[in-house]
Design a protein around this motif. Structure first.
Motif, PDB file in Angstrom:
ATOM      1  N   LEU A   1      19.740 -45.799  -2.699  1.00  0.00           N
ATOM      2  CA  LEU A   1      20.841 -45.041  -3.399  1.00  0.00           C
ATOM      3  C   LEU A   1      20.010 -43.620  -3.900  1.00  0.00           C
ATOM      4  O   LEU A   1      20.900 -43.044  -4.575  1.00  0.00           O
ATOM      5  N   ALA A   2      18.764 -43.556  -3.986  1.00  0.00           N
ATOM      6  CA  ALA A   2      18.152 -42.308  -4.232  1.00  0.00           C
ATOM      7  C   ALA A   2      18.873 -40.967  -4.108  1.00  0.00           C
ATOM      8  O   ALA A   2      19.094 -40.173  -4.840  1.00  0.00           O
ATOM      9  N   PRO A   3      18.998 -40.792  -2.595  1.00  0.00           N
ATOM     10  CA  PRO A   3      19.587 -39.338  -2.299  1.00  0.00           C
ATOM     11  C   PRO A   3      20.996 -39.384  -3.137  1.00  0.00           C
ATOM     12  O   PRO A   3      21.348 -38.089  -3.454  1.00  0.00           O
ATOM     13  N   LEU A   4      21.843 -40.381  -3.270  1.00  0.00           N
ATOM     14  CA  LEU A   4      23.062 -39.946  -4.161  1.00  0.00           C
ATOM     15  C   LEU A   4      22.832 -39.615  -5.535  1.00  0.00           C
ATOM     16  O   LEU A   4      23.648 -38.766  -6.074  1.00  0.00           O
ATOM     17  N   LEU A   5      21.812 -40.326  -6.069  1.00  0.00           N
ATOM     18  CA  LEU A   5      21.776 -39.912  -7.438  1.00  0.00           C
ATOM     19  C   LEU A   5      21.195 -38.533  -7.585  1.00  0.00           C
ATOM     20  O   LEU A   5      21.376 -37.729  -8.515  1.00  0.00           O
ATOM     21  N   ASP A   6      20.082 -38.196  -6.576  1.00  0.00           N
ATOM     22  CA  ASP A   6      19.546 -36.869  -6.416  1.00  0.00           C
ATOM     23  C   ASP A   6      20.812 -35.730  -6.512  1.00  0.00           C
ATOM     24  O   ASP A   6      20.562 -34.827  -7.007  1.00  0.00           O
ATOM     25  N   GLN A   7      21.941 -36.192  -5.756  1.00  0.00           N
ATOM     26  CA  GLN A   7      22.874 -35.248  -5.456  1.00  0.00           C
ATOM     27  C   GLN A   7      23.744 -35.047  -6.640  1.00  0.00           C
ATOM     28  O   GLN A   7      24.453 -33.950  -6.996  1.00  0.00           O
ATOM     29  N   TYR A   8      24.178 -36.211  -6.881  1.00  0.00           N
ATOM     30  CA  TYR A   8      25.327 -36.343  -7.965  1.00  0.00           C
ATOM     31  C   TYR A   8      25.349 -36.778  -9.312  1.00  0.00           C
ATOM     32  O   TYR A   8      25.680 -36.611 -10.270  1.00  0.00           O
ATOM     33  N   GLY A   9      23.909 -37.204  -9.572  1.00  0.00           N
ATOM     34  CA  GLY A   9      23.352 -37.601 -10.954  1.00  0.00           C
ATOM     35  C   GLY A   9      24.337 -38.446 -11.701  1.00  0.00           C
ATOM     36  O   GLY A   9      24.593 -39.464 -11.039  1.00  0.00           O
ATOM     37  N   TYR A  10      24.753 -38.200 -12.856  1.00  0.00           N
ATOM     38  CA  TYR A  10      25.541 -38.906 -13.796  1.00  0.00           C
ATOM     39  C   TYR A  10      26.645 -39.291 -12.941  1.00  0.00           C
ATOM     40  O   TYR A  10      27.372 -40.525 -13.405  1.00  0.00           O
ATOM     41  N   GLN A  11      27.190 -38.606 -12.330  1.00  0.00           N
ATOM     42  CA  GLN A  11      28.657 -38.704 -11.756  1.00  0.00           C
ATOM     43  C   GLN A  11      28.508 -40.119 -10.907  1.00  0.00           C
ATOM     44  O   GLN A  11      29.476 -40.870 -10.627  1.00  0.00           O
ATOM     45  N   ALA A  12      27.626 -39.968 -10.162  1.00  0.00           N
ATOM     46  CA  ALA A  12      27.152 -41.370  -9.256  1.00  0.00           C
ATOM     47  C   ALA A  12      27.167 -42.524 -10.174  1.00  0.00           C
ATOM     48  O   ALA A  12      27.618 -43.909  -9.668  1.00  0.00           O
ATOM     49  N   VAL A  13      26.477 -42.393 -11.284  1.00  0.00           N
ATOM     50  CA  VAL A  13      26.531 -43.528 -12.258  1.00  0.00           C
ATOM     51  C   VAL A  13      27.768 -44.037 -12.749  1.00  0.00           C
ATOM     52  O   VAL A  13      28.044 -45.174 -12.613  1.00  0.00           O
ATOM     53  N   ALA A  14      28.496 -43.168 -13.104  1.00  0.00           N
ATOM     54  CA  ALA A  14      29.772 -43.436 -13.803  1.00  0.00           C
ATOM     55  C   ALA A  14      30.643 -43.930 -12.792  1.00  0.00           C
ATOM     56  O   ALA A  14      31.325 -44.974 -12.935  1.00  0.00           O
ATOM     57  N   LEU A  15      30.752 -43.435 -11.154  1.00  0.00           N
ATOM     58  CA  LEU A  15      31.623 -43.935 -10.188  1.00  0.00           C
ATOM     59  C   LEU A  15      31.105 -45.319  -9.960  1.00  0.00           C
ATOM     60  O   LEU A  15      32.104 -46.322  -9.827  1.00  0.00           O
ATOM     61  N   PHE A  16      29.868 -45.672  -9.799  1.00  0.00           N
ATOM     62  CA  PHE A  16      29.629 -47.012  -9.279  1.00  0.00           C
ATOM     63  C   PHE A  16      29.736 -47.954 -10.148  1.00  0.00           C
ATOM     64  O   PHE A  16      29.940 -48.997  -9.969  1.00  0.00           O
ATOM     65  N   VAL A  17      29.167 -47.842 -11.481  1.00  0.00           N
ATOM     66  CA  VAL A  17      29.373 -48.942 -12.505  1.00  0.00           C
ATOM     67  C   VAL A  17      31.019 -49.138 -12.604  1.00  0.00           C
ATOM     68  O   VAL A  17      31.321 -50.167 -12.805  1.00  0.00           O
ATOM     69  N   LEU A  18      31.849 -48.025 -12.723  1.00  0.00           N
ATOM     70  CA  LEU A  18      33.323 -48.280 -12.829  1.00  0.00           C
ATOM     71  C   LEU A  18      33.853 -49.143 -11.575  1.00  0.00           C
ATOM     72  O   LEU A  18      34.415 -50.149 -12.090  1.00  0.00           O
ATOM     73  N   LEU A  19      33.378 -48.824 -10.386  1.00  0.00           N
ATOM     74  CA  LEU A  19      33.865 -49.636  -9.365  1.00  0.00           C
ATOM     75  C   LEU A  19      33.231 -51.168  -9.243  1.00  0.00           C
ATOM     76  O   LEU A  19      33.912 -52.240  -9.079  1.00  0.00           O
ATOM     77  N   ASP A  20      31.925 -51.250  -9.816  1.00  0.00           N
ATOM     78  CA  ASP A  20      31.463 -52.667  -9.644  1.00  0.00           C
ATOM     79  C   ASP A  20      31.913 -53.640 -10.915  1.00  0.00           C
ATOM     80  O   ASP A  20      31.976 -54.652 -10.606  1.00  0.00           O
ATOM     81  N   ASN A  21      32.656 -52.946 -11.983  1.00  0.00           N
ATOM     82  CA  ASN A  21      33.079 -53.895 -12.960  1.00  0.00           C
ATOM     83  C   ASN A  21      34.387 -54.061 -12.883  1.00  0.00           C
ATOM     84  O   ASN A  21      35.138 -54.700 -13.860  1.00  0.00           O
ATOM     85  N   CYS A  22      35.221 -53.481 -11.851  1.00  0.00           N
ATOM     86  CA  CYS A  22      36.758 -54.005 -11.727  1.00  0.00           C
ATOM     87  C   CYS A  22      37.118 -54.318 -10.386  1.00  0.00           C
ATOM     88  O   CYS A  22      38.297 -54.085 -10.049  1.00  0.00           O
ATOM     89  N   GLY A  23      36.375 -55.261  -9.680  1.00  0.00           N
ATOM     90  CA  GLY A  23      36.843 -55.944  -8.616  1.00  0.00           C
ATOM     91  C   GLY A  23      36.391 -55.466  -7.285  1.00  0.00           C
ATOM     92  O   GLY A  23      36.844 -56.138  -6.287  1.00  0.00           O
ATOM     93  N   ILE A  24      35.596 -54.032  -7.241  1.00  0.00           N
ATOM     94  CA  ILE A  24      35.331 -53.643  -6.161  1.00  0.00           C
ATOM     95  C   ILE A  24      33.821 -53.690  -5.928  1.00  0.00           C
ATOM     96  O   ILE A  24      33.136 -53.076  -6.890  1.00  0.00           O
ATOM     97  N   PRO A  25      33.369 -54.424  -4.759  1.00  0.00           N
ATOM     98  CA  PRO A  25      31.948 -54.419  -4.590  1.00  0.00           C
ATOM     99  C   PRO A  25      31.296 -53.161  -4.456  1.00  0.00           C
ATOM    100  O   PRO A  25      31.605 -52.485  -3.539  1.00  0.00           O
ATOM    101  N   ALA A  26      30.322 -52.741  -5.263  1.00  0.00           N
ATOM    102  CA  ALA A  26      29.514 -51.586  -5.358  1.00  0.00           C
ATOM    103  C   ALA A  26      28.266 -51.834  -5.910  1.00  0.00           C
ATOM    104  O   ALA A  26      28.317 -52.626  -7.017  1.00  0.00           O
ATOM    105  N   PRO A  27      27.346 -50.951  -5.448  1.00  0.00           N
ATOM    106  CA  PRO A  27      25.884 -51.417  -6.233  1.00  0.00           C
ATOM    107  C   PRO A  27      26.059 -50.620  -7.644  1.00  0.00           C
ATOM    108  O   PRO A  27      24.921 -49.915  -7.998  1.00  0.00           O
ATOM    109  N   GLY A  28      26.777 -50.998  -8.858  1.00  0.00           N
ATOM    110  CA  GLY A  28      26.646 -50.495  -9.861  1.00  0.00           C
ATOM    111  C   GLY A  28      25.323 -50.867 -10.696  1.00  0.00           C
ATOM    112  O   GLY A  28      24.961 -49.988 -11.388  1.00  0.00           O
TER     113      GLY A  28
END
Length: 246
Positions: free
Chosen positions: A15-42
């Motif tokens: 996941l490091a390349p995603l965080l390198d490229q998108y930063g806080y947006q990647a955190v928001a997106l993956f945590v959002l998906l992971d906590n509302c029924g969609i399997p994601a590495p939040g």
């Protein structure tokens, strides 16, 4: 001045390349998906972002605030999905997954009694983290009761994992493997606890039915004795037990 990012294990490195490229947006997106029924590495991206914050590549305060907001909003969205469409889904597809009306009724009762505890700790268990909001909505857990536990659970989850990543720093590889190992034991403990609660509830119901049956039998026996006494008091002629004067 930021330090070089530490060597990352397994999923963190992926996941490091995603965080390198998108930063806080990647955190928001993956945590959002992971906590509302969609399997994601939040959870994984939260730990990774905290590691980056410890190395000076991100702001730790911003990581915590963004992850907390995303976790609260996404679980609230899950509750909305469950409350608006969960019942219809269960009625339509429940029989195909052995979710009978009787089992759904028991689930409603369980959540009515223990829903707050479930919502609070669910984020620490894979599977429950993704679905607890939907389950709470489907079992009609009131929004005003759900939301405080949702906020508390999000605060605990984000606080624990962000602190874990921030403090682990360069030792993240060894610490991460240890955490994953103990997370499995936590899942086992939660399953055992749920089974114990279910067995306790079943035993209470059986004891309650037994008392009701005994009480009903004793009541019938008392009524029978009372009727027998009244009949004996009336005497063989069917009177009230007093002699009539000639």
């Amino acid at each position: 001045m930021s330090e070089p990012a530490p060597a990352l294990p397994g999923a963190l490195a992926g996941l490091a390349p995603l965080l390198d490229q998108y930063g806080y947006q990647a955190v928001a997106l993956f945590v959002l998906l992971d906590n509302c029924g969609i399997p994601a590495p939040g959870q994984t991206i939260l730990v990774l972002a905290a590691v980056y914050a410890g190395a000076g590549h991100l702001s730790f305060t911003a990581v915590v605030a963004i992850a907390f907001a995303a976790a609260v909003v996404s679980n609230s969205l899950g509750h909305l999905i469950g409350s608006t469409g969960g019942r219809a889904f269960v009625h339509r597809w429940g029989p195909y997954v052995l979710l009978t009306p009787a089992r759904m009724e028991r689930a409603d009762g369980f959540f009515a009694r223990h829903g707050g505890k479930v919502v609070t700790v669910a984020r620490f268990v894979d599977g429950l983290r993704q679905t607890n909001g939907i389950i709470a909505g489907t079992t009609e857990m009131p929004w005003r009761r759900f939301q405080p536990f949702n906020v508390l659970g999000a605060a605990l989850w984000v606080g624990v994992w962000s602190a874990f990543g921030y403090l682990a720093g360069a030792n993240i590889g060894a610490v991460y493997r240890t955490a994953v190992r103990y997370q499995l034991w936590l899942l086992v403990a939660v399953v055992v606890l749920c089974a114990a609660v279910a067995v306790r509830h079943l035993l209470r119901r059986r004891r309650g039915h037994g008392r009701d049956d005994d009480g009903g039998g004793e009541g019938a026996r008392r009524s029978e004795r009372r009727n027998r006494g009244e009949n004996e008091g009336r005497g063989p002629a069917g009177g009230d037990g007093r002699r009539s004067t000639p």
